[in-house]
Design a protein around this motif. Structure first.
Motif, PDB file in Angstrom:
ATOM      1  N   ASN A  46       0.828  -1.214   0.000  1.00 46.75           N
ATOM      2  CA  ASN A  46       0.000   0.000   0.000  1.00 46.75           C
ATOM      3  C   ASN A  46       0.860   1.261   0.000  1.00 46.75           C
ATOM      4  O   ASN A  46       0.548   2.229  -0.688  1.00 46.75           O
ATOM      5  CB  ASN A  46      -0.962   0.006   1.181  1.00 46.75           C
ATOM      6  N   ASN A  47       1.948   1.252   0.752  1.00 42.65           N
ATOM      7  CA  ASN A  47       2.855   2.413   0.772  1.00 42.65           C
ATOM      8  C   ASN A  47       3.483   2.640  -0.598  1.00 42.65           C
ATOM      9  O   ASN A  47       3.612   3.780  -1.046  1.00 42.65           O
ATOM     10  CB  ASN A  47       3.947   2.235   1.825  1.00 42.65           C
ATOM     11  N   ARG A  48       3.885   1.553  -1.280  1.00 41.96           N
ATOM     12  CA  ARG A  48       4.501   1.689  -2.600  1.00 41.96           C
ATOM     13  C   ARG A  48       3.469   2.142  -3.631  1.00 41.96           C
ATOM     14  O   ARG A  48       3.797   2.922  -4.533  1.00 41.96           O
ATOM     15  CB  ARG A  48       5.171   0.377  -2.992  1.00 41.96           C
ATOM     16  N   LEU A  49       2.221   1.669  -3.521  1.00 39.40           N
ATOM     17  CA  LEU A  49       1.158   2.138  -4.417  1.00 39.40           C
ATOM     18  C   LEU A  49       0.912   3.629  -4.216  1.00 39.40           C
ATOM     19  O   LEU A  49       0.746   4.379  -5.182  1.00 39.40           O
ATOM     20  CB  LEU A  49      -0.141   1.362  -4.169  1.00 39.40           C
ATOM     21  N   ARG A  50       0.883   4.069  -2.954  1.00 39.95           N
ATOM     22  CA  ARG A  50       0.696   5.493  -2.664  1.00 39.95           C
ATOM     23  C   ARG A  50       1.837   6.321  -3.260  1.00 39.95           C
ATOM     24  O   ARG A  50       1.613   7.400  -3.798  1.00 39.95           O
ATOM     25  CB  ARG A  50       0.606   5.737  -1.150  1.00 39.95           C
ATOM     26  N   LYS A  51       3.070   5.800  -3.161  1.00 42.87           N
ATOM     27  CA  LYS A  51       4.214   6.513  -3.726  1.00 42.87           C
ATOM     28  C   LYS A  51       4.063   6.614  -5.244  1.00 42.87           C
ATOM     29  O   LYS A  51       4.256   7.683  -5.826  1.00 42.87           O
ATOM     30  CB  LYS A  51       5.523   5.799  -3.369  1.00 42.87           C
ATOM     31  N   ASN A  52       3.697   5.508  -5.912  1.00 41.34           N
ATOM     32  CA  ASN A  52       3.467   5.542  -7.358  1.00 41.34           C
ATOM     33  C   ASN A  52       2.397   6.571  -7.707  1.00 41.34           C
ATOM     34  O   ASN A  52       2.531   7.331  -8.659  1.00 41.34           O
ATOM     35  CB  ASN A  52       3.029   4.170  -7.869  1.00 41.34           C
ATOM     36  N   TYR A  53       1.333   6.590  -6.923  1.00 40.44           N
ATOM     37  CA  TYR A  53       0.226   7.517  -7.177  1.00 40.44           C
ATOM     38  C   TYR A  53       0.700   8.968  -7.059  1.00 40.44           C
ATOM     39  O   TYR A  53       0.410   9.796  -7.909  1.00 40.44           O
ATOM     40  CB  TYR A  53      -0.925   7.238  -6.194  1.00 40.44           C
ATOM     41  N   ARG A  54       1.445   9.269  -6.001  1.00 42.14           N
ATOM     42  CA  ARG A  54       1.952  10.638  -5.800  1.00 42.14           C
ATOM     43  C   ARG A  54       2.858  11.065  -6.950  1.00 42.14           C
ATOM     44  O   ARG A  54       2.805  12.208  -7.400  1.00 42.14           O
ATOM     45  CB  ARG A  54       2.701  10.749  -4.467  1.00 42.14           C
ATOM     46  N   ILE A  55       3.691  10.143  -7.437  1.00 41.59           N
ATOM     47  CA  ILE A  55       4.597  10.457  -8.545  1.00 41.59           C
ATOM     48  C   ILE A  55       3.792  10.788  -9.805  1.00 41.59           C
ATOM     49  O   ILE A  55       4.044  11.804 -10.461  1.00 41.59           O
ATOM     50  CB  ILE A  55       5.570   9.281  -8.806  1.00 41.59           C
ATOM     51  N   LEU A  56       2.818   9.957 -10.134  1.00 39.36           N
ATOM     52  CA  LEU A  56       1.996  10.212 -11.325  1.00 39.36           C
ATOM     53  C   LEU A  56       1.223  11.523 -11.183  1.00 39.36           C
ATOM     54  O   LEU A  56       1.128  12.303 -12.130  1.00 39.36           O
ATOM     55  CB  LEU A  56       1.032   9.043 -11.571  1.00 39.36           C
ATOM     56  N   GLN A  57       0.699  11.752  -9.999  1.00 37.18           N
ATOM     57  CA  GLN A  57      -0.076  12.975  -9.730  1.00 37.18           C
ATOM     58  C   GLN A  57       0.810  14.221  -9.892  1.00 37.18           C
ATOM     59  O   GLN A  57       0.399  15.217 -10.484  1.00 37.18           O
ATOM     60  CB  GLN A  57      -0.619  12.887  -8.309  1.00 37.18           C
ATOM     61  N   GLU A  58       2.019  14.141  -9.377  1.00 37.96           N
ATOM     62  CA  GLU A  58       2.954  15.261  -9.439  1.00 37.96           C
ATOM     63  C   GLU A  58       3.357  15.567 -10.894  1.00 37.96           C
ATOM     64  O   GLU A  58       3.469  16.730 -11.288  1.00 37.96           O
ATOM     65  CB  GLU A  58       4.199  14.909  -8.616  1.00 37.96           C
ATOM     66  N   LEU A  59       3.573  14.528 -11.689  1.00 36.59           N
ATOM     67  CA  LEU A  59       3.999  14.705 -13.076  1.00 36.59           C
ATOM     68  C   LEU A  59       2.834  15.013 -14.022  1.00 36.59           C
ATOM     69  O   LEU A  59       3.050  15.344 -15.180  1.00 36.59           O
ATOM     70  CB  LEU A  59       4.734  13.450 -13.576  1.00 36.59           C
ATOM     71  N   ASN A  60       1.619  14.869 -13.531  1.00 29.82           N
ATOM     72  CA  ASN A  60       0.443  15.026 -14.383  1.00 29.82           C
ATOM     73  C   ASN A  60      -0.598  15.951 -13.748  1.00 29.82           C
ATOM     74  O   ASN A  60      -1.738  15.552 -13.515  1.00 29.82           O
ATOM     75  CB  ASN A  60      -0.160  13.640 -14.659  1.00 29.82           C
ATOM     76  N   PRO A  61      -0.236  17.209 -13.475  1.00 30.08           N
ATOM     77  CA  PRO A  61      -1.167  18.109 -12.784  1.00 30.08           C
ATOM     78  C   PRO A  61      -2.363  18.549 -13.637  1.00 30.08           C
ATOM     79  O   PRO A  61      -3.400  18.918 -13.114  1.00 30.08           O
ATOM     80  CB  PRO A  61      -0.295  19.308 -12.414  1.00 30.08           C
ATOM     81  N   ASP A  62      -2.205  18.470 -14.972  1.00 24.68           N
ATOM     82  CA  ASP A  62      -3.268  18.968 -15.854  1.00 24.68           C
ATOM     83  C   ASP A  62      -4.069  17.851 -16.524  1.00 24.68           C
ATOM     84  O   ASP A  62      -4.672  18.062 -17.573  1.00 24.68           O
ATOM     85  CB  ASP A  62      -2.661  19.902 -16.908  1.00 24.68           C
ATOM     86  N   LYS A  63      -4.023  16.650 -15.959  1.00 27.44           N
ATOM     87  CA  LYS A  63      -4.809  15.499 -16.408  1.00 27.44           C
ATOM     88  C   LYS A  63      -4.304  14.833 -17.688  1.00 27.44           C
ATOM     89  O   LYS A  63      -4.746  13.772 -18.055  1.00 27.44           O
ATOM     90  CB  LYS A  63      -6.294  15.840 -16.546  1.00 27.44           C
ATOM     91  N   LYS A  64      -3.368  15.465 -18.382  1.00 32.54           N
ATOM     92  CA  LYS A  64      -2.727  14.864 -19.554  1.00 32.54           C
ATOM     93  C   LYS A  64      -1.336  15.445 -19.680  1.00 32.54           C
ATOM     94  O   LYS A  64      -1.173  16.660 -19.710  1.00 32.54           O
ATOM     95  CB  LYS A  64      -3.518  15.178 -20.834  1.00 32.54           C
TER      96      LYS A  64
END
Length: 117
Positions: A46-64
């Motif tokens: 779960n911690n590693r999934l959260r980290k993956n999620y934060r990374i994607l969210q950070e790199l993708n602030p505008d939805k694409k």
């Protein structure tokens, strides 16, 4: 009338008939114990999934957006951990961590997307 007792501390409950806890403290303690990850594998995954999620969210602030494999890896992204796969009618495969997804492109580039339901 039967006296109900707190699910956490077993004290008598006063108040509404459907009340399960004597206080907010007991309700929180009960739910924290209930929801505690039962073992290290689940907690670490779960911690590693959260980290993956934060990374994607950070790199993708505008939805694409677009990024590179080396950028994802440098931030600690784990390509082995996803929550689901979405295949379009044309057969394009998107990999998702919750609502943040990525699509492998050519030359180790990735399209990042956010699913909007």
């Amino acid at each position: 009338m039967m006296q109900k007792e707190c699910l956490e501390c077993k004290e008598k409950i006063v108040g509404r008939i459907d009340k399960k806890f004597c206080s907010d403290y007991c309700r929180n303690a009960y739910n924290n114990r209930l929801n505690k990850d039962s073992n290290n594998l689940v907690r670490n995954t779960n911690n590693r999934l959260r980290k993956n999620y934060r990374i994607l969210q950070e790199l993708n602030p505008d939805k694409k957006s677009k990024t590179t494999k080396s950028k994802l890896l440098s931030l600690g992204f784990d390509f082995d951990l996803i929550t689901n796969i979405y295949t379009t009618q044309k057969g394009t495969i998107y990999y998702f961590v919750y609502d943040q997804g990525y699509l492998p492109l050519e030359n180790e580039y990735y399209a990042l997307v956010k699913r909007i339901d």
